[in-house]
Structures are given as C-alpha cells and as structure tokens.
Write an enzyme that holds these catalytic residues in place. Structure first.
Site, mmCIF file in Angstrom:
data_model
loop_
_atom_site.group_PDB
_atom_site.id
_atom_site.type_symbol
_atom_site.label_atom_id
_atom_site.label_comp_id
_atom_site.label_asym_id
_atom_site.label_seq_id
_atom_site.Cartn_x
_atom_site.Cartn_y
_atom_site.Cartn_z
ATOM 1 N N ARG A 15 -78.369 -74.854 -49.523
ATOM 2 C CA ARG A 15 -78.540 -73.401 -49.547
ATOM 3 C C ARG A 15 -79.714 -73.047 -50.476
ATOM 4 N NH1 ARG A 15 -72.483 -71.736 -51.074
ATOM 5 N NH2 ARG A 15 -72.665 -73.733 -52.125
ATOM 6 N N LYS A 75 -76.173 -72.555 -56.752
ATOM 7 C CA LYS A 75 -75.235 -73.327 -57.574
ATOM 8 C C LYS A 75 -75.548 -73.182 -59.058
ATOM 9 C CE LYS A 75 -72.395 -75.562 -56.113
ATOM 10 N NZ LYS A 75 -71.040 -75.139 -55.702
ATOM 11 N N TYR A 94 -74.103 -68.519 -58.909
ATOM 12 C CA TYR A 94 -72.727 -68.933 -59.210
ATOM 13 C C TYR A 94 -72.749 -69.778 -60.481
ATOM 14 C CZ TYR A 94 -71.048 -67.648 -54.514
ATOM 15 O OH TYR A 94 -70.694 -66.968 -53.374
ATOM 16 N N HIS A 96 -69.274 -70.498 -62.501
ATOM 17 C CA HIS A 96 -67.955 -71.158 -62.665
ATOM 18 C C HIS A 96 -67.852 -71.851 -64.021
ATOM 19 C CE1 HIS A 96 -66.722 -70.240 -58.592
ATOM 20 N NE2 HIS A 96 -67.893 -70.669 -58.160
ATOM 21 N N GLU A 118 -69.603 -65.004 -59.184
ATOM 22 C CA GLU A 118 -68.165 -65.019 -58.900
ATOM 23 C C GLU A 118 -67.366 -64.019 -59.724
ATOM 24 O OE1 GLU A 118 -69.785 -67.551 -60.287
ATOM 25 O OE2 GLU A 118 -68.772 -68.164 -62.125
ATOM 26 N N ASP A 198 -47.575 -65.287 -46.227
ATOM 27 C CA ASP A 198 -48.129 -64.723 -47.462
ATOM 28 C C ASP A 198 -46.973 -64.194 -48.308
ATOM 29 O OD1 ASP A 198 -51.319 -63.727 -48.147
ATOM 30 O OD2 ASP A 198 -49.708 -62.923 -49.389
ATOM 31 N N ARG A 203 -49.900 -57.233 -47.365
ATOM 32 C CA ARG A 203 -50.906 -58.011 -46.647
ATOM 33 C C ARG A 203 -50.390 -58.431 -45.268
ATOM 34 N NH1 ARG A 203 -56.038 -58.066 -45.685
ATOM 35 N NH2 ARG A 203 -56.831 -60.124 -45.202
ATOM 36 N N VAL A 267 -58.237 -75.468 -48.029
ATOM 37 C CA VAL A 267 -59.413 -74.703 -48.477
ATOM 38 C C VAL A 267 -59.278 -74.394 -49.975
ATOM 39 C CG1 VAL A 267 -60.844 -72.676 -48.054
ATOM 40 C CG2 VAL A 267 -59.585 -73.701 -46.166
ATOM 41 N N ALA A 268 -58.054 -74.279 -50.453
ATOM 42 C CA ALA A 268 -57.827 -73.947 -51.868
ATOM 43 C C ALA A 268 -58.091 -75.131 -52.806
ATOM 44 C CB ALA A 268 -56.398 -73.432 -52.059
ATOM 45 N N ASP A 270 -60.690 -76.043 -54.162
ATOM 46 C CA ASP A 270 -61.550 -75.734 -55.319
ATOM 47 C C ASP A 270 -60.741 -75.166 -56.480
ATOM 48 O OD1 ASP A 270 -61.056 -73.338 -54.007
ATOM 49 O OD2 ASP A 270 -63.002 -72.486 -54.504
HETATM 50 P P1 NAD Z 1 -57.654 -64.082 -51.468
HETATM 51 O O1 NAD Z 1 -57.285 -63.607 -52.827
HETATM 52 O O2 NAD Z 1 -58.405 -63.187 -50.546
HETATM 53 O O3 NAD Z 1 -56.311 -64.500 -50.684
HETATM 54 C C1 NAD Z 1 -55.322 -65.312 -51.237
HETATM 55 C C2 NAD Z 1 -53.998 -64.955 -50.597
HETATM 56 O O4 NAD Z 1 -53.017 -65.904 -51.054
HETATM 57 C C3 NAD Z 1 -53.478 -63.561 -50.981
HETATM 58 O O5 NAD Z 1 -53.253 -62.791 -49.813
HETATM 59 C C4 NAD Z 1 -52.178 -63.872 -51.725
HETATM 60 O O6 NAD Z 1 -51.168 -62.885 -51.524
HETATM 61 C C5 NAD Z 1 -51.794 -65.205 -51.096
HETATM 62 N N1 NAD Z 1 -50.793 -65.969 -51.840
HETATM 63 C C6 NAD Z 1 -50.641 -66.116 -53.179
HETATM 64 N N2 NAD Z 1 -49.570 -66.884 -53.433
HETATM 65 C C7 NAD Z 1 -49.036 -67.241 -52.241
HETATM 66 C C8 NAD Z 1 -47.920 -68.013 -51.835
HETATM 67 N N3 NAD Z 1 -47.100 -68.588 -52.718
HETATM 68 N N4 NAD Z 1 -47.679 -68.174 -50.507
HETATM 69 C C9 NAD Z 1 -48.490 -67.602 -49.586
HETATM 70 N N5 NAD Z 1 -49.556 -66.841 -49.919
HETATM 71 C C10 NAD Z 1 -49.823 -66.673 -51.220
HETATM 72 O O7 NAD Z 1 -58.417 -65.462 -51.662
HETATM 73 P P2 NAD Z 1 -59.450 -66.134 -50.628
HETATM 74 O O8 NAD Z 1 -60.804 -65.583 -50.857
HETATM 75 O O9 NAD Z 1 -58.863 -66.078 -49.278
HETATM 76 O O10 NAD Z 1 -59.479 -67.637 -51.165
HETATM 77 C C11 NAD Z 1 -58.417 -68.553 -50.899
HETATM 78 C C12 NAD Z 1 -58.747 -69.897 -51.544
HETATM 79 O O11 NAD Z 1 -59.864 -70.492 -50.893
HETATM 80 C C13 NAD Z 1 -59.159 -69.794 -53.027
HETATM 81 O O12 NAD Z 1 -58.569 -70.874 -53.725
HETATM 82 C C14 NAD Z 1 -60.647 -69.944 -52.989
HETATM 83 O O13 NAD Z 1 -61.156 -70.428 -54.228
HETATM 84 C C15 NAD Z 1 -60.768 -70.957 -51.883
HETATM 85 N N6 NAD Z 1 -62.112 -71.167 -51.306
HETATM 86 C C16 NAD Z 1 -62.502 -72.452 -51.120
HETATM 87 C C17 NAD Z 1 -63.713 -72.751 -50.521
HETATM 88 C C18 NAD Z 1 -64.064 -74.180 -50.256
HETATM 89 O O14 NAD Z 1 -65.227 -74.459 -49.955
HETATM 90 N N7 NAD Z 1 -63.134 -75.107 -50.324
HETATM 91 C C19 NAD Z 1 -64.582 -71.702 -50.157
HETATM 92 C C20 NAD Z 1 -64.162 -70.376 -50.364
HETATM 93 C C21 NAD Z 1 -62.918 -70.107 -50.944
#
Ligand code: NAD
Length: 363
Positions: A15, A75, A94, A96, A118, A198, A203, A267-268, A270
C-alpha cells in the site's frame, strides 16, 4: 506545506500513503508533494501518474524525511524511519503504539507530532480511519473462505452458493460489526446460508433490517456458538471488544465438533483472535489445519488487496490530511476534536491515554 510520501518498507507492504488522485487534491490546494520513486508502481500507481498529479518524484526516503513538513504513510514507521523524524514535523499514519514500546520510545525521542489513523474518531463514536480496512477484511474473509473450502486447498469441497438441487454452504459470522456486515454481504451475494451472532441486540435488529430477514440473526451465547459452528462450512471471527484482547469464543472443543474440511477465518486475529486454536499467519503462508479444520488467520488481510485498500484508506484519510496541510497541524486539531483524538505523541510526550496506560512503566 511540503507533504512527503515515502515507499512503505515493511515486509510485503504494497500500500502507499497517497494515491495519485489524493496527491492531486494536495497540489490543487497549493501544497508541494514529494513521492518516492516507485512508491506505488507495484499496485498500478506509476511514477507517471504521480507526476501528472503534480508530485515531485524523489529517489531516497532520506531526502523526503529531511524536506517534508508532513510525512504520510500507511504502516507504522520502522526504526530507521523513526530516526529520520524530527521536531516540527508531522507523521500521519497507522501507529498501533499500545503493544509497541520500542516504536513509542523512538517517536518520543524524535520530537515529531505523530497522529495515528486508528485513534481518529467521528460523531458516531466509531473509528473512521479503521473502518475501510474492516470493510476490506470483511469482504475478503468470504473470498478466502470460499477458496479454502475447495478440495485442492484443504477444504471439504463445498461450493458456498450450492447449485439448483444442492443446498448452499452454511456461513457462521461471529460479530456483526463492520467486518461482520461486509462478510455477510459477500456471503449473501454468493447465495450462502448465513447466520450472524452478536451480543448487541440493537446491532442484530439493524442487521435484520438491512438484510430484510434473508439471514438468521442470533444472540451470541456459548450454546449458540456450539450449535451453529457444528453445522457450519465456514466460520468468520469478527468480534471486537474495544480496548481488550478478543475473547476466545470458539473453543478447541467446538472445533473438534466441526465438520472435517470446514474453514475458519479469524479476522479478529489482530486482537489475538477469537478462536482458541488461532495463531497469526501471513499472506505467504496463510493457513494451517487443526482437527481437520482449515484455519486462515492472516493479521493484515487488507495488504493482500493493496490497490483497493490504498484507495479505500485514502478516501477516509484525505479530508483530515488536507485539514492538517491547509490549516497547519495545531489549528487543524484545535478545530476538530476528532482529529485531535488521533494525536498520540507530540514533542517528546505521549499524549494518548490508552498508550500511556498500556506502556506507562516501559517508557
Ligand atoms: P466492530 O466494533 O465494528 O464490530 C465488532 C462486533 O463484535 C460488535 O458488533 C460487537 O457487538 C460484537 N461482539 C463483541 N463481543 C461479542 C461476542 N461475545 N459475541 C458476538 N459478537 C460480539 O469491529 P470491526 O471493525 O468489525 O472489527 C472486528 C475485528 O476485526 C477487530 O478485531 C479488528 O481489529 C479486526 N480486523 C482485522 C483485520 C485483519 O486484517 N485481520 C482487518 C480489519 C479489522
């Protein structure tokens, strides 16, 4: 103002801080933009496009860091880049910092004004410069999942959309935020059978409205995760608990009960990942298999589609970047508390509370 865009140097980061279209916006506003030669060539942003947008192409990062008033990156700066920053210079990228005492210390020593994408906020209480990357990662999660469901890639050989006469694959999305919504859009587009869990009832109501009841929304409990994961072909982990590591919602026991050849996309990852068996992987080596379940846990998914990600990021960063250049960083942040929330380090002081809380003693 002189704005500098060095080529990203982190491993496999393609990027770039400004697209040619964004450069044009800065030059239209009377700013000079210095772009490092070949900064965007690998994703189709050639030096000719930057020149046409009014940039000056510069051979070395040293020259850019020495000359520019503001450095725009993607980055976090690598140690040699941190050492080129100086007091009076603004860094917009970014960062972090919370888990990164070494970088934080180097930025403190630089004396520069460091604004982290961020932590910039908006009126809705969300993070507008993070959202585009969540949109990208959410959409990509289904693409990656569909790929690894193919037999040759380790999966069960299931087509997410099914065909007439054969039921579609089942997709479970845990977390219905930005990532979850975008994953659902892609999965629904492919014709998959989608369930979203969720913890937020509001939501779930929104998601039910958006998809007009065409997907299943379920309140997230351990029981629900147990039931739906055992039937799923693809599970996407998309939860976020702000300021905390991701909760391990899908346990090893759940994973043992999943169908052989099913796929997990965490995806989570990170934030540590929301599946007990997740460990971060890379685009070069994205998957591993535990208990016959394929795990895809790439920590920087947007980097895999660097061209789209760069454009999506620029759409979000440009208005703040222009405000910093047009008004000067001090006035821009005084005028906009959301931009001020992005300030993490200034003149040798860490100014962002969560970073101080995380790193306090190590600084
Ligand atoms: P967000 O805040 O928009 O959404 C998160 C959702 O998780 C919320 O709706 C919340 O209510 C829900 N949640 C919380 N606890 C829960 C549970 N116990 N059960 C079910 N749902 C629950 O966040 P986002 O922007 O969608 O990001 C999600 C994750 O993806 C984050 O960890 C973010 O850092 C990560 N991410 C990773 C990459 C990657 O490259 N791997 C890229 C972008 C984002």
């Amino acid at each position: 103002m002189i704005v500098g865009v060095p080529k990203e140097i982190k491993n496999h980061e393609y990027r770039v801080g400004l697209t040619p279209a964004a450069v044009q916006e800065f030059t239209n506003n009377g700013h000079a933009v210095l772009v490092q030669v070949n900064a965007g060539t690998s994703i189709g942003f050639t030096d000719d496009l930057y020149l046409a947008a009014g940039a000056t192409m510069i051979e070395t990062p040293e020259e850019i860091f020495a000359t520019a008033d503001m450095i725009v990156k993607v980055k976090e700066p690598q140690p040699n880049e941190c050492k080129m920053l100086r007091e009076g210079q603004t860094l917009y990228t970014y960062l972090h910092l919370a888990p990164d005492p070494v970088q934080t210390q180097l930025l403190v020593e630089s004396g520069a004004t460091c604004i982290a994408y961020e932590t910039v906020t908006d009126n809705r209480g969300t993070l507008p410069l993070l959202a585009p990357m969540s949109e990208v990662a959410g959409r990509m999660s289904i693409q990656a999942g569909a790929h690894y469901l193919e037999k040759a890639n380790g999966g069960s050989g299931t087509l997410l959309g099914g065909v007439p006469g054969v039921a579609p694959g089942k997709v479970l999305i845990i977390g219905g935020g930005v990532v979850g919504l975008n994953a659902a859009k892609m999965a629904m587009g492919l014709g998959a059978d989608v369930t979203i869990l969720d913890r937020s009832l509001n939501r779930l109501r929104e998601l039910d409205d958006i998809f007009e009841g065409r997907l299943t929304t379920v309140f997230s409990t351990s029981d629900a995760i147990d039931y739906y994961s055992s039937r799923a072909d693809l599970v996407v982990g998309a939860v976020l608990v702000p300021g905390a590591a991701a909760p391990k919602l899908l346990t090893r026991e759940h994973i043992k009960n999943m169908k052989p050849g099913s796929v997990l996309v965490d995806v989570a990852i990170d934030q540590g990942g929301c599946f007990e068996t997740s460990k971060a992987t890379t685009h070069q080596d994205p998957v591993y298999i535990i208990d016959d379940v394929v795990h895809y846990c790439v920590a920087n998914m947007p980097g895999g589609v660097a061209r789209t990600s760069t454009m999506a990021l620029n759409n979000a960063t440009l208005p703040f970047g222009l405000a910093l250049a047009n008004k000067g960083p001090k006035q821009a942040m005084l005028d906009d508390p959301h931009l001020l929330n992005g300030l993490n380090v200034h003149k040798g002081i860490v100014t962002y509370k969560a970073v101080v809380d995380a790193l306090g003693d190590s600084l």
